[in-house]
Design an enzyme around this catalytic site. Sequence first.
Site, short mmCIF file in Angstrom:
data_model
loop_
_atom_site.label_atom_id
_atom_site.label_comp_id
_atom_site.label_asym_id
_atom_site.label_seq_id
_atom_site.Cartn_x
_atom_site.Cartn_y
_atom_site.Cartn_z
CG HIS A 121 -1.94 0.99 1.34
ND1 HIS A 121 -1.68 2.30 1.66
CD2 HIS A 121 -3.29 0.89 1.18
CE1 HIS A 121 -2.83 2.97 1.69
NE2 HIS A 121 -3.81 2.15 1.39
CG ASP A 198 0.22 -2.24 6.08
OD1 ASP A 198 -0.72 -2.36 6.88
OD2 ASP A 198 0.10 -1.71 4.96
CD GLN A 201 -6.79 -4.64 3.98
OE1 GLN A 201 -7.70 -5.43 4.18
NE2 GLN A 201 -7.02 -3.37 3.66
CE LYS A 224 -7.56 -0.47 6.09
NZ LYS A 224 -8.46 -0.12 4.97
CB CYS A 361 -3.74 3.18 -1.67
SG CYS A 361 -4.95 4.47 -1.36
#
Length: 406
Positions: A121, A198, A201, A224, A361
């Site tokens: 991302h 990261d 997700q 999220k 993104c």
Amino acid sequence: MNITDIREQFPILHQQVNGHDLVYLDSAATSQKPRAVIETLDKYYNQYNSNVHRGVHTLGTRATDGYEGAREKVRKFINAKSMAEIIFTKGTTTSLNMVALSYARANLKPGDEVVITYMEHHANIIPWQQAVKATGATLKYIPLQEDGTISLEDVRETVTSNTKIVAVSHVSNVLGTVNPIKEMAKIAHDNGAVIVVDGAQSTPHMKIDVQDLDCDFFALSSHKMCGPTGVGVLYGKKALLENMEPAEFGGEMIDFVGLYESTWKELPWKFEAGTPIIAGAIGLGAAIDFLEEIGLDEISRHEHKLAAYALERFRQLDGVTVYGPEERAGLVTFNLDDVHPHDVATVLDAEGIAVRAGHHCAQPLMKWLDVTATARASFYLYNTEEEIDKLVEALQKTKEYFTNVF
């Protein structure tokens, strides 16, 4: 795991959009919020809204207890060793920027390397571009396999003794690829580098154990994972955080302020300048309670089943390209032949189906895929196979419409 009961807890799902029952397939962008989280925010603002830490009055004490209680919930949720390792931020983007500003710029020099992947991302690309530009270090990319996965052999070849930081997404927001973080962490550490993950997700969808992964930094976003917008978390190993200077300065994070010099509070508060995101943190705590009551393993199994079913149904459509590996997280990114993704999303919206269209993104990944944009359907604990059937039926209509009209 009773999906009907779960769906009952999400008020927003019980509405019609453009004359159709809402089918929300955009949870990779943001998840919907259960009633428990909404009511927690309502209770905070109605009953104990106050600033935290310094007040001795009852409202201030209750707000502080709620805020710091949420920090402890996050600590347990990702199995960090200490609350000192849990920093509240505005979200994953802010968390990654914090590492790039406070850690990378202080530790990189000319000749050093930062290693990332093509699937990142933008929030896990641009901060490192700026960090190497400021320090004279070099940015390198781990290549992707044809199916959008990472080979550990390629990781070993890319990460060298000059590598100081490896930054990687746990789960790709486009491909659904689940990266081997634990193995990548060992390769990074064997070469004297730290690994920054990261987790935007992955955290909503699977059990996270930062100690087992042995990651040095881990970033996540509340919105999220059924929590409020505007709040996230940076986890960092205590020894690393203790040696980092804050990226922001002001109230809350200080110990003493003199005319010419100031000193900072201990962890984690030295990284939380200004009035924190109190309601957001408390709401995140409520979201964690909600997810843990259902069970992350149950959620993960449900989403894995949905992804497999979606891939099976997509194979029944002609003229559809699906991107990413067979084994994936709960999302499917695709294109219809000769139909722009934004047109696909617009037609689906007319059927009450919400998907995401664009570059997500992830422009370097779009270039690697040799496309300018894609459509993406992403699933969460409240989605069903029946909703996937509606998506596939609507895609067939979309394909027929553009074939016949154009």
